[in-house]
Write an enzyme that holds these catalytic residues in place. Structure first.
Site, PDB file in Angstrom:
ATOM      1  N   ASP A 176       0.825  -1.206   0.000  1.00 51.05           N
ATOM      2  CA  ASP A 176       0.000   0.000   0.000  1.00 51.05           C
ATOM      3  C   ASP A 176       0.860   1.257   0.000  1.00 51.05           C
ATOM      4  O   ASP A 176       1.955   1.294   0.575  1.00 51.05           O
ATOM      5  CB  ASP A 176      -0.894  -0.018   1.249  1.00 51.05           C
ATOM      6  CG  ASP A 176      -1.749   1.218   1.374  1.00 51.05           C
ATOM      7  OD1 ASP A 176      -2.613   1.416   0.504  1.00 51.05           O
ATOM      8  OD2 ASP A 176      -1.548   1.989   2.327  1.00 51.05           O
ATOM      9  N   GLU A 200       0.988  -0.476  -5.131  1.00 49.20           N
ATOM     10  CA  GLU A 200       0.041   0.611  -5.372  1.00 49.20           C
ATOM     11  C   GLU A 200       0.881   1.884  -5.436  1.00 49.20           C
ATOM     12  O   GLU A 200       1.229   2.459  -4.405  1.00 49.20           O
ATOM     13  CB  GLU A 200      -1.001   0.708  -4.263  1.00 49.20           C
ATOM     14  CG  GLU A 200      -2.071   1.742  -4.575  1.00 49.20           C
ATOM     15  CD  GLU A 200      -2.536   2.550  -3.362  1.00 49.20           C
ATOM     16  OE1 GLU A 200      -3.528   3.266  -3.488  1.00 49.20           O
ATOM     17  OE2 GLU A 200      -1.875   2.484  -2.318  1.00 49.20           O
TER      18      GLU A 200
END
Length: 732
Positions: A412, A465
């Site tokens: 993330d 990401e």
């Protein structure tokens, strides 16, 4: 054996006072059994006891101990050695026996200490944390925690009345680790660490950074659990050629928030076993290749969805035990479904029981707030340049792959890690040693993580990401890249969603938003994400982003899904999107499964199911996702009609034709060039009646005529349905 008064066993007053006040930083040097000239000295600190004695393995008293002061310190001595013993205590008529935690030796080996100092102990979780076990025939739990600047660290819990004087830990100076084996403590016991900081200050009680289980929020104590114990049944699954990072395999990911995918009676959250019973058959039926769980690491604030974790090593107890999570993964594997896990090494919250100022210093976080604090999220940032912190994080990524058989990690907020000036104004950040904005320490950490994953779990996948144009995210580290296998294509997602939100009458002016992704499509190995971030914070559901009346909204969504599944790049869809969830996602309640009673919602669900099946059946739709040889535009010039057409090819050159119509107009006898003659089967028409469409189409297919069009020797005369994607595959 006899007690002897000739052996000096009493502590000097300064040591006794320090022990009673909880200020003695090395109780192993004075408590327990110590050889003395002529015998053995025993000292024990047991507040609440009135009397104390030493007993042998047969339960015979070998020495009565004398109290020193009133705080619970008892001392005595015997002639000769005694290596195996217990203490017997009494308070009034009540007596009880306890093993001595100070008679056990060091827990960490010299090799452990060396690897920790080097930052290369990649099974750190086997040594730090709380591990139930047996030493010298005694059952108990070994505790070890890294707190190098602390003056004193104690394990506290109900078992010692949360009294930090009772179980003060041994300091391992060469590692900064504190350790102790506490007899009689087993699974299910709650505990924290009581830490005295470098200036003698008492810190808030801390949960175990390496804890494998925590109490359910809002409670914050760690729970003795040990490494997960599960009888894995996925050997056949893992023995297959499951090369999850391979670019030529179909990857269709279903992103799931475990607490709100589906709920039970009374809005009760399903536990891991409940998810195994309901989620697994659903994902299998829908044809997704993977489930990606939003972070399951323990997090104090449920509304963070796991993206502000404190217990990186603890599957959240909101959904059950670590063993329950292992059973869920095993069940997915039994169904042939890979499991990806959102992993958050980018930041952590500043809750007082967590990692912030853990030993009274900026230990896990960077001391400089320009590097150590996220203004956007009000969270702390790991100090990636500290070898022990980097080791803690790398080992954590490996832990999920090792102990829970996870098939890949989606990392993330990579962009926030890569840039020193991320979301910072001029003067709020400090350049790196080269004068640039790149966070060199974070880059090195990400590269090392990906290298170690490749070394220890060569079939596993890592995915970033990353929302900027940082180069070579999905290129090998030996070529200067970050080493991820895939990168989320945030640009494609933003451009195409922005296009789809426009009224069809205006789309002719914005067709570049649907084609621009191919300009950079092969600069990385991409995943096309329609994730949870696109259906929260007032953005509305995917369905309600679509323009037009009720029918057109569904038609637009179906056409968009068809375009996405046909476009180069692996696929990711957030839960609820697959049946046209109407409302914006709410983590406090279930998805709106009742909508499936309506034909249009059930139609979208059937479409996604069929797209997944077609995707896996037709190699041209996935084999060359990351190779420009697998794609060619047929026509991007028909902007007046907002029609795009392109060809996907497999490794043998086998073509698939895709035609997308982004207006509600039907086009008859629409000529589209193709590379070969013969009959072309209409394998997908998102306007089919069973999906909720108008059922315009090509009656199962068309035969290519030897009439050139779009620079190709053959062409198909097609009916192009309204707001649709049509996919045609030539007969072999």
């Amino acid at each position: 054996m006899e007690k002897t008064s000739s052996i000096s066993h009493r502590l000097d007053e300064a040591q006794a006072d320090a022990l009673a006040a909880g200020q003695h930083d090395n109780p192993f040097s004075i408590l327990g059994a110590h050889a003395a000239q002529g015998g053995t000295v025993f000292r024990v600190f047991r507040p609440g006891a009135e009397r104390a004695s030493v007993i042998d393995r047969e339960g015979e008293v070998v020495a009565e101990l004398s109290p020193q002061g009133e705080a619970g310190l008892f001392t005595g001595a015997i002639a000769g050695p005694l290596q195996v013993y217990q203490f017997r205590f009494a308070h009034g008529p009540i007596t009880w026996e306890e093993e001595d935690p100070y008679r056990f030796g060091s827990l960490l080996s010299d090799l452990d200490a060396y690897l920790m100092a080097e930052g290369r102990h990649y099974r750190l979780y086997e040594k730090l944390g709380a591990h139930p076990g047996e030493i010298d025939g005694v059952q108990g739990t070994s505790f070890a925690v890294w707190a190098p600047s602390a003056r004193r660290v104690s394990v506290v819990g109900n078992f010692n009345s949360w009294d930090g004087r009772r179980h003060v830990m041994r300091r391992r100076h060469e590692t900064g680790v504190f350790e102790i084996f506490i007899p009689g403590i087993g699974r299910g016991e709650t505990y924290k660490y009581e830490i005295i900081g470098p200036q003698g200050e008492m810190l808030p009680l801390k949960a175990d950074p390496m804890g494998f289980l925590q109490e359910t929020a809002p409670s914050t104590a760690s729970v003795v659990s040990g490494l997960v114990e599960h009888d894995w049944q996925d050997q056949a699954f893992r023995a297959k050629d499951r090369d999850w990072q391979a670019r030529d395999k179909p990857v269709s990911i279903y992103e799931v928030h475990p607490g709100s995918w589906r709920r039970g009676d009374g809005n009760a959250i399903l536990d891991y076993d409940g998810l195994a019973a309901e989620l697994v058959p659903y994902v299998q039926e829908m044809g997704f290749t993977h489930v990606e769980f939003m972070p399951v690491s323990e997090h104090p604030f449920y509304g963070s969805w796991g993206y502000q974790p404190i217990g990186l090593y603890a599957p959240t107890s909101r959904y059950g035990s670590p063993e329950g999570f292992a059973r869920l993964v095993d069940a997915l594997h039994a169904a042939g479904i890979g499991v990806l896990l959102d992993w958050v090494p980018g930041h952590f919250p500043s809750d007082v029981h967590g990692l912030g100022q853990f030993d009274g210093t900026a230990l896990y976080e960077h001391a400089d707030p320009r590097k150590g604090f996220h203004k956007d999220w009000n969270t702390l940032i790991y100090n990636y340049g500290r070898v022990e912190v980097k080791n803690f994080l790398v080992a954590n990524g490996l832990y999920w792959l090792d102990r829970f058989h996870i098939d890949g990690l989606r990392v993330d907020a990579v962009a926030s890690m890569l840039y020193l000036d991320y979301s910072r104004n001029y003067g709020e950040w400090e350049p790196n040693i080269h004068g640039g904005r790149e966070n060199l320490e974070a880059i090195a950490f990400l590269q090392e993580t990906n290298e170690r994953v490749g070394e220890y779990y060569p079939a596993a996948s890592t995915q970033a990401e990353e929302s900027t144009a940082f180069p070579d995210v999905s290129r090998p580290t030996y070529a200067g890249g970050l080493g991820f296998h895939f990168k989320w294509n945030m640009g494609w997602m933003h451009d195409t969603l922005d296009f789809m939100e426009k009224d069809p009458i205006h789309r002719r002016y914005h067709m570049h938003q649907m084609t621009f992704g191919m300009v950079y499509a092969y600069s990385e190995n991409f995943i096309l994400p329609l994730s949870h971030d696109e259906v929260v914070y007032g953005k509305g559901s995917l369905l309600n982003k679509m323009p037009g009346d009720h029918w057109q909204k569904f038609a637009n969504l179906r056409a968009y899904f068809g375009f996405m599944w046909a476009h180069p790049g692996k696929k990711l869809l957030f839960m609820g999107g697959e049946f046209g969830q109407s409302a914006e996602w709410n983590h406090d309640q279930s998805l709106d499964w009742h909508l499936l009673q309506h034909h249009e919602h059930a139609g979208v669900q059937q479409l996604v199911k069929d797209l997944n099946a077609l995707y896996r059946q037709v190699p041209a739709l996935y084999e060359l996702d990351c190779d420009p040889a697998g794609f060619e535009w047929v026509d991007t010039t028909d902007t007046d009609n907002s029609i795009l057409s392109f060809i996907r090819k497999d490794k043998n050159g086998g073509p698939v034709l895709v035609v997308c119509n982004f207006t509600p107009n039907v086009h008859y006898n629409y000529q589209v060039g193709v590379p070969r003659g013969g009959f072309w089967n209409e394998r997908m028409n998102t306007d089919a009646h069973m999906y909720g469409g108008s059922n315009a189409g090509n009656s199962g297919g068309r035969r290519a005529e030897e009439v050139s069009a779009n620079g190709r020797p053959f062409s198909l005369s097609l009916t192009i349905p309204p707001l649709s994607t049509v996919i045609l595959v030539p007969e072999s």
